[in-house]
Design an enzyme around this catalytic site. Structure first.
Site, mmCIF file in Angstrom:
data_model
loop_
_atom_site.group_PDB
_atom_site.id
_atom_site.type_symbol
_atom_site.label_atom_id
_atom_site.label_comp_id
_atom_site.label_asym_id
_atom_site.label_seq_id
_atom_site.Cartn_x
_atom_site.Cartn_y
_atom_site.Cartn_z
ATOM 1 N N ASN A 1 84.196 -11.168 -10.483
ATOM 2 C CA ASN A 1 85.214 -12.044 -11.077
ATOM 3 C C ASN A 1 86.147 -12.545 -9.993
ATOM 4 O O ASN A 1 86.553 -11.760 -9.121
ATOM 5 C CB ASN A 1 86.089 -11.293 -12.096
ATOM 6 C CG ASN A 1 85.306 -10.831 -13.301
ATOM 7 O OD1 ASN A 1 84.440 -11.536 -13.801
ATOM 8 N ND2 ASN A 1 85.602 -9.628 -13.760
ATOM 9 N N LYS B 1 84.393 -5.531 -11.457
ATOM 10 C CA LYS B 1 84.128 -4.114 -11.220
ATOM 11 C C LYS B 1 82.898 -3.892 -10.345
ATOM 12 O O LYS B 1 82.903 -3.045 -9.456
ATOM 13 C CB LYS B 1 83.991 -3.384 -12.561
ATOM 14 C CG LYS B 1 85.273 -3.409 -13.367
ATOM 15 C CD LYS B 1 85.191 -2.624 -14.637
ATOM 16 C CE LYS B 1 86.418 -2.865 -15.511
ATOM 17 N NZ LYS B 1 87.709 -2.590 -14.854
ATOM 18 N N ASP C 1 87.148 1.537 -9.543
ATOM 19 C CA ASP C 1 86.042 0.904 -8.800
ATOM 20 C C ASP C 1 85.901 1.539 -7.414
ATOM 21 O O ASP C 1 84.790 1.795 -6.952
ATOM 22 C CB ASP C 1 86.297 -0.599 -8.653
ATOM 23 C CG ASP C 1 86.422 -1.279 -10.000
ATOM 24 O OD1 ASP C 1 85.879 -0.743 -10.982
ATOM 25 O OD2 ASP C 1 87.086 -2.332 -10.066
HETATM 26 O O1 RIB Z 1 88.584 -2.860 -12.230
HETATM 27 C C1 RIB Z 1 89.362 -3.937 -11.786
HETATM 28 C C2 RIB Z 1 88.637 -5.214 -11.990
HETATM 29 O O2 RIB Z 1 88.455 -5.409 -13.375
HETATM 30 C C3 RIB Z 1 89.372 -6.408 -11.492
HETATM 31 O O3 RIB Z 1 88.943 -6.764 -10.209
HETATM 32 C C4 RIB Z 1 89.109 -7.467 -12.543
HETATM 33 O O4 RIB Z 1 88.430 -8.582 -12.053
HETATM 34 C C5 RIB Z 1 88.327 -6.772 -13.620
HETATM 35 O O5 RIB Z 1 87.006 -7.089 -13.545
#
Ligand code: RIB
Length: 327
Positions: free
Chosen positions: A11, A40, A251
């Protein structure tokens, strides 16, 4: 030694720093606003690559400026992008992040191309994945796709069930080896309210029961993590640092955790390094710029009072049918 194949989202991130969230009908001026790489899957891929894993990223972006920039960033991080699909008819996913003074966030994602990662798109690629690769996925891409490719894979399969959806309480997860939810996600997976007052240990055992004894790594933010493996629970600490930005902490944890398992480290050792890495990342702004270097994590561990031996070392942890990680 296996590599890590990550099936997941990218994203474009748009972050606003705010004191409070707007209410319906309100227009708020934020103190800062900035674009960043996010998603993520992509965040986890970068964390795993920076911690020395050979990473393949399987994902979808639009054929637009954000998609081109995503591909360049992943390539720059040394990640194999030969299975990153650029879709002409769909936009790259967007994550809008509201970040407050306490480092807390609220995120709204428009999946865009990520939602188009249907099984027909991925299956031709999955045939090429070596059986000893560790698979790591999250759920900003379709659950059915992840389920199908995981079910076909003979090596280790790690699922970070984020974001969690109430419908997941009906899922058996028998196609997963390790689940890595945070507490909110674990409650949802157990069919509880997201804020149910169950304790972490009760929650760990509830999820272990529900999944018929799967390995669970329950992440607890500043409290570290709780592991359930073969009937034992193990607590793994984190560092106590000032929180600046919690975005993407899970993440960073998952990427480092998978990389360390791919290096053959034990489940508690991998989780401990991942907790230390995630703690360092929340003490700085952003997600990808905040991922610490391997040396920094190693120094923190060497200088600390806790170490992986105290957490249970590597004894007694092995996955039948796989030699790619000593869990
Ligand atoms: O876990 C964080 C992520 O979740 C962000 O980077 C955002 O884009 C969402 O996908």
């Amino acid at each position: 030694m296996g590599a890590v194949t990550i099936i997941g989202s990218y994203n474009l991130g748009i972050t606003y720093t705010v004191e409070t969230l707007p209410v319906w009908g309100q227009t708020l001026l934020s103190r800062q606003g900035f674009f960043s790489h996010g998603g993520k899957g992509s965040n986890q891929a970068v964390a795993a690559a920076r911690f020395g894993a050979a990473v393949r990223f399987v994902g979808a972006v639009g054929q637009d400026a954000a998609g081109i920039s995503a591909r360049e960033m992943l390539l720059h991080e040394g990640i194999d992008v030969s299975q990153l699909v650029m879709m002409p008819d769909y936009p790259t996913g967007i994550g809008t992040i509201f970040l407050d003074d306490h480092g807390r966030n609220a995120i709204v994602v428009n999946p865009g191309a990520n939602a188009q990662m249907q099984i027909d798109t991925i299956l031709p690629y999955s045939k090429d994945w070596p059986p000893d690769d560790i698979l790591l996925a999250q759920l900003e891409v379709p659950l059915g796709t992840v389920r199908t490719v995981f079910a076909q894979h003979s090596g280790m399969r790690i699922l970070n069930p984020a974001p969690a959806d109430a419908s997941y309480a009906r899922e058996s997860w028998d196609w997963v080896d390790i689940l890595t939810p945070n507490e909110t996600e674990a409650r949802i997976l157990c069919g509880l309210a997201p804020d149910d007052p169950v304790t972490s240990l009760e929650l760990l055992k509830l999820l272990a029961d529900k999944t018929h004894g799967k390995t669970i790594v329950l992440t607890l933010g500043a409290e570290g993590a709780l592991i359930w493996h073969q009937g034992q629970d193990i607590r793994v600490p984190a560092l106590s640092l000032e929180t600046v930005d919690t975005t993407g902490a899970g993440d960073v944890f998952n990427g480092i955790f998978a990389a360390k398992l791919a290096h053959g480290e034990s489940l508690p050792q991998a989780a401990y390094k991942a907790c230390v890495g995630a703690s360092l990342s929340v003490s700085r702004p952003g997600v990808i710029p905040a991922i610490p270097a391997v040396d920094e994590v190693n120094r923190r561990i060497e200088g600390g009072t806790q170490n992986a031996e105290m957490l249970g070392g590597s004894s007694g942890f092995s996955k039948k049918g796989s030699d790619n990680a000593c869990i």
